[in-house]
Design an enzyme around this catalytic site. Structure first.
Site, PDB file in Angstrom:
ATOM      1  N   MET A  98       0.833  -1.185   0.000  1.00 52.09           N
ATOM      2  CA  MET A  98       0.000   0.000   0.000  1.00 52.09           C
ATOM      3  C   MET A  98       0.881   1.253   0.000  1.00 52.09           C
ATOM      4  O   MET A  98       1.932   1.256  -0.614  1.00 52.09           O
ATOM      5  CB  MET A  98      -0.958  -0.023   1.201  1.00 52.09           C
ATOM      6  CG  MET A  98      -1.948  -1.182   1.140  1.00 52.09           C
ATOM      7  SD  MET A  98      -3.061  -1.085  -0.267  1.00 52.09           S
ATOM      8  CE  MET A  98      -3.978  -2.605  -0.068  1.00 52.09           C
ATOM      9  N   CYS A  99       0.515   2.284   0.730  1.00 55.31           N
ATOM     10  CA  CYS A  99       1.205   3.568   0.675  1.00 55.31           C
ATOM     11  C   CYS A  99       1.129   4.248   2.037  1.00 55.31           C
ATOM     12  O   CYS A  99       0.445   3.776   2.940  1.00 55.31           O
ATOM     13  CB  CYS A  99       0.574   4.490  -0.381  1.00 55.31           C
ATOM     14  SG  CYS A  99       0.343   3.737  -2.008  1.00 55.31           S
TER      15      CYS A  99
END
Length: 279
Positions: free
Chosen positions: A1-2
């Protein structure tokens, strides 16, 4: 993800937030503690609004890791802004290219996302077909995040930000059910028009990625009067972050599941409920 952060308040050098905190976003690009991945090196981006500008944000994005980008370090030490976004990316499968790096921009709007649309290739055509044809030429990348953005613009972001995001999320949920995709949506989103920031936390499975907001500055100032950098910022200055930037008690609050926050916000209204529009 981020991992990402959004800042709104008194004009501030980006460096103060991106590099200086003990668990800054640059540190999170290498050593995330709450993300799916500990390393977020598949590109980065910043977007900022300039005081006295025309209302259109500037964007700088690159495909390399944030932790060793000299241009980012240089910009952060010289750009002062009252409202800015920053994002470090861990790809969920789409290509590592500049057009897939966040934040995304359309007119006065900035948008960034952590999460994913599950089985996006199965839903992609139907989702893209729902984007206003007049907006379609503006879509440059191949990410689910950008499609979500342009769906929100299509559904009235200019008039009603929470409503447009709810209609976007509702479409993803409906198409996911139609195509037999369990738990199709996972999102923490930040969106801004240059005056306010809206931050959303939602997932189909009710297990959303982490998201936190800072207490009002006057509250933090009372707790920690020795923090010199708080003396020159307004009481309304706030941050929304994927992970807390430090470990001081009383500074950070988790945004609840299925809710959204608006910065700057009224002192008595830190967040509101968020529910996808399934109609």
């Amino acid at each position: 993800m981020c991992r990402w952060l959004a800042y709104a308040g008194s004009p501030l050098l980006l460096d103060e937030v991106l590099y200086r905190p003990e668990h800054s976003l640059i540190d999170q690009s290498l050593h995330a503690r709450m993300g799916v991945e500990s390393t977020n090196g598949d590109g980065f981006g910043i977007g900022w609004y300039s005081p006295g500008g025309d209302g259109t944000p500037a964007v700088f994005r690159d495909i390399g890791p944030a932790w060793n980008n000299r241009n980012l370090r240089e910009l952060a030490a010289h750009v002062r802004s009252p409202l800015f976004f920053a994002h470090v990316r861990a790809s969920t499968g789409s290509a590592i290219q500049q057009t897939n790096c966040h934040p995304f921009r359309h007119g006065r709007w900035l948008w960034m996302h952590n999460g994913a649309i599950a089985d996006f290739p199965r839903l992609q055509r139907d989702l893209c077909m729902a984007v206003d044809p007049a907006l379609f030429p503006s879509m440059e990348g191949s990410t689910d995040s950008e499609v979500m953005f342009y769906l929100a613009v299509t559904f009235g972001l200019d008039q009603d930000v929470p409503g447009a995001v709810a209609r976007m999320a509702g479409l993803v949920e409906r198409l996911g059910k139609l195509h037999g995709v369990d738990h199709p949506l996972q999102m923490t989103i930040a969106v801004s028009d240059g005056e306010r920031v809206w931050a959303f936390r939602y997932s189909s499975q009710k297990q959303s990625r982490s998201l936190f907001y800072s207490n009002r500055t006057d509250t933090v100032r009372e707790l920690y009067p020795e923090l010199d950098y708080l003396r020159d910022v307004s009481d309304e200055t706030r941050l929304v972050v994927s992970e807390p930037l430090g470990s001081l008690p009383g500074v950070w609050n988790e945004l609840p599941e299925g809710s959204y926050a608006v910065l700057p916000s009224a002192p008595t209204e830190d967040y509101l409920p968020f529910v996808p529009d399934l109609t």
